[in-house]
Design an enzyme around this catalytic site. Structure first.
Site, PDB file in Angstrom:
ATOM      1  N   SER A  76      34.165  32.246  39.439  1.00  0.00           N
ATOM      2  CA  SER A  76      33.024  31.384  39.145  1.00  0.00           C
ATOM      3  C   SER A  76      32.873  31.158  37.645  1.00  0.00           C
ATOM      4  CB  SER A  76      31.731  31.997  39.689  1.00  0.00           C
ATOM      5  OG  SER A  76      31.845  32.262  41.072  1.00  0.00           O
TER       6      SER A  76
HETATM    7  N1  SAH Z   1      32.578  36.542  42.999  1.00  0.00           N
HETATM    8  C1  SAH Z   1      33.901  35.975  42.809  1.00  0.00           C
HETATM    9  C2  SAH Z   1      33.933  34.518  43.233  1.00  0.00           C
HETATM   10  C3  SAH Z   1      35.166  34.212  44.011  1.00  0.00           C
HETATM   11  S1  SAH Z   1      35.150  32.723  44.932  1.00  0.00           S
HETATM   12  C4  SAH Z   1      34.375  36.183  41.378  1.00  0.00           C
HETATM   13  O1  SAH Z   1      33.599  36.667  40.552  1.00  0.00           O
HETATM   14  O2  SAH Z   1      35.535  35.905  41.079  1.00  0.00           O
HETATM   15  C5  SAH Z   1      34.487  33.253  46.504  1.00  0.00           C
HETATM   16  C6  SAH Z   1      35.278  34.306  47.252  1.00  0.00           C
HETATM   17  O3  SAH Z   1      34.632  34.458  48.526  1.00  0.00           O
HETATM   18  C7  SAH Z   1      36.720  33.963  47.567  1.00  0.00           C
HETATM   19  O4  SAH Z   1      37.556  34.974  47.084  1.00  0.00           O
HETATM   20  C8  SAH Z   1      36.766  33.882  49.079  1.00  0.00           C
HETATM   21  O5  SAH Z   1      37.978  34.352  49.640  1.00  0.00           O
HETATM   22  C9  SAH Z   1      35.616  34.786  49.471  1.00  0.00           C
HETATM   23  N2  SAH Z   1      35.086  34.559  50.809  1.00  0.00           N
HETATM   24  C10 SAH Z   1      34.902  33.387  51.473  1.00  0.00           C
HETATM   25  N3  SAH Z   1      34.398  33.600  52.696  1.00  0.00           N
HETATM   26  C11 SAH Z   1      34.243  34.950  52.822  1.00  0.00           C
HETATM   27  C12 SAH Z   1      33.778  35.800  53.876  1.00  0.00           C
HETATM   28  N4  SAH Z   1      33.371  35.323  55.036  1.00  0.00           N
HETATM   29  N5  SAH Z   1      33.742  37.137  53.644  1.00  0.00           N
HETATM   30  C13 SAH Z   1      34.170  37.656  52.472  1.00  0.00           C
HETATM   31  N6  SAH Z   1      34.639  36.902  51.448  1.00  0.00           N
HETATM   32  C14 SAH Z   1      34.674  35.565  51.615  1.00  0.00           C
END
Ligand code: SAH
Length: 225
Positions: A76
């Protein structure tokens, strides 16, 4: 001979250039981003964001932009991390927080640096492995789980804070069930008309909601990979 000031901070991933770039990022978050919470600014000044992505992208780590982390996912944008963290802790630092969507691990690292007991669930194993390596390398204590996190992580519930870092059209009731009295849940929610960053607080048994504005997140998806 390598001067101490060059060799030692580099070994900890706190190179001079990166620290300066991080300081500039913090000043931008403050002046242009309107981020006021010094606890958040201090945590983000400490965590080396460039270590949460491929080396090829590290030179762009302190720009205010989301960047690819592989598997079609993104780390993000710093402003979004700052805003979500600020919203999560505004009414008091939560003792225990659940994050859904570990991704690169950056958001979890910022929470852990605040002294919050951090639990994080990620559905893509490859991303989770890389995030775990980063936590270990930085000496951060983040508890992680490879699972579909839409229904939270019941084992350690209730949480004083829950932060969802992927966008859904609606959240599962199970997630709200894991929010403690007095707790705060922050999540991007929305469908066709775009996502809004929403915050719920459980106050005297009631869920109060407020809208923190428009955001763009990768989708919250079912199942594991
Ligand atoms: N907080 C992260 C943001 C990553 S983007 C950071 O600081 O880098 C969002 C993430 O959510 C992705 O890695 C994606 O694989 C994950 N995601 C999406 N759906 C999900 C679910 N149902 N359970 C767990 N993770 C999920």
């Amino acid at each position: 001979m390598t001067p101490r000031y060059l060799s030692k901070p580099e070994a900890r991933g706190l190179g001079m250039t990166s620290q300066r770039a991080r300081d500039r990022m913090i000043e931008r978050l403050r002046s242009e981003g309107g981020i006021r919470d010094e606890r958040v600014l201090t945590a983000m000044r400490t965590v080396p964001r460039h270590q949460f992505m491929d080396e090829a992208l590290a030179s762009r780590a302190y720009e205010d932009t989301a960047l690819p982390i592989g598997c079609g996912q993104t780390i993000s944008q710093p402003w979004v991390v700052a805003r979500m963290t600020e919203a999560l802790i505004e009414h008091g630092l939560p003792a225990r927080v659940l994050e859904v969507g570990t991704g690169s691990g950056y958001q979890a690292a910022v929470l852990a640096s605040l002294g919050v007991e951090t639990y994080s669930v990620e559905r893509i194993e490859e991303l989770l492995r890389a995030a775990r390596r980063r936590f270990r390398h930085l000496g951060l204590n983040v508890r992680t789980r490879h699972d579909d996190g839409r229904a939270g992580w019941a084992e350690y519930a209730p949480y004083d804070g829950i932060i969802v870092t992927a966008g859904a059209t609606a959240l599962e009731p199970a997630l709200f069930d894991q929010l403690a009295e007095g707790g705060t849940l922050v999540a991007p929610v929305g469908g066709g008309n775009g996502q809004r960053l929403l915050r719920w607080r459980r106050v005297a048994g009631e869920l109060l909601q407020d809208d923190l504005g428009a955001v763009i997140f990768v989708p919250l998806l079912p199942g594991t990979l």
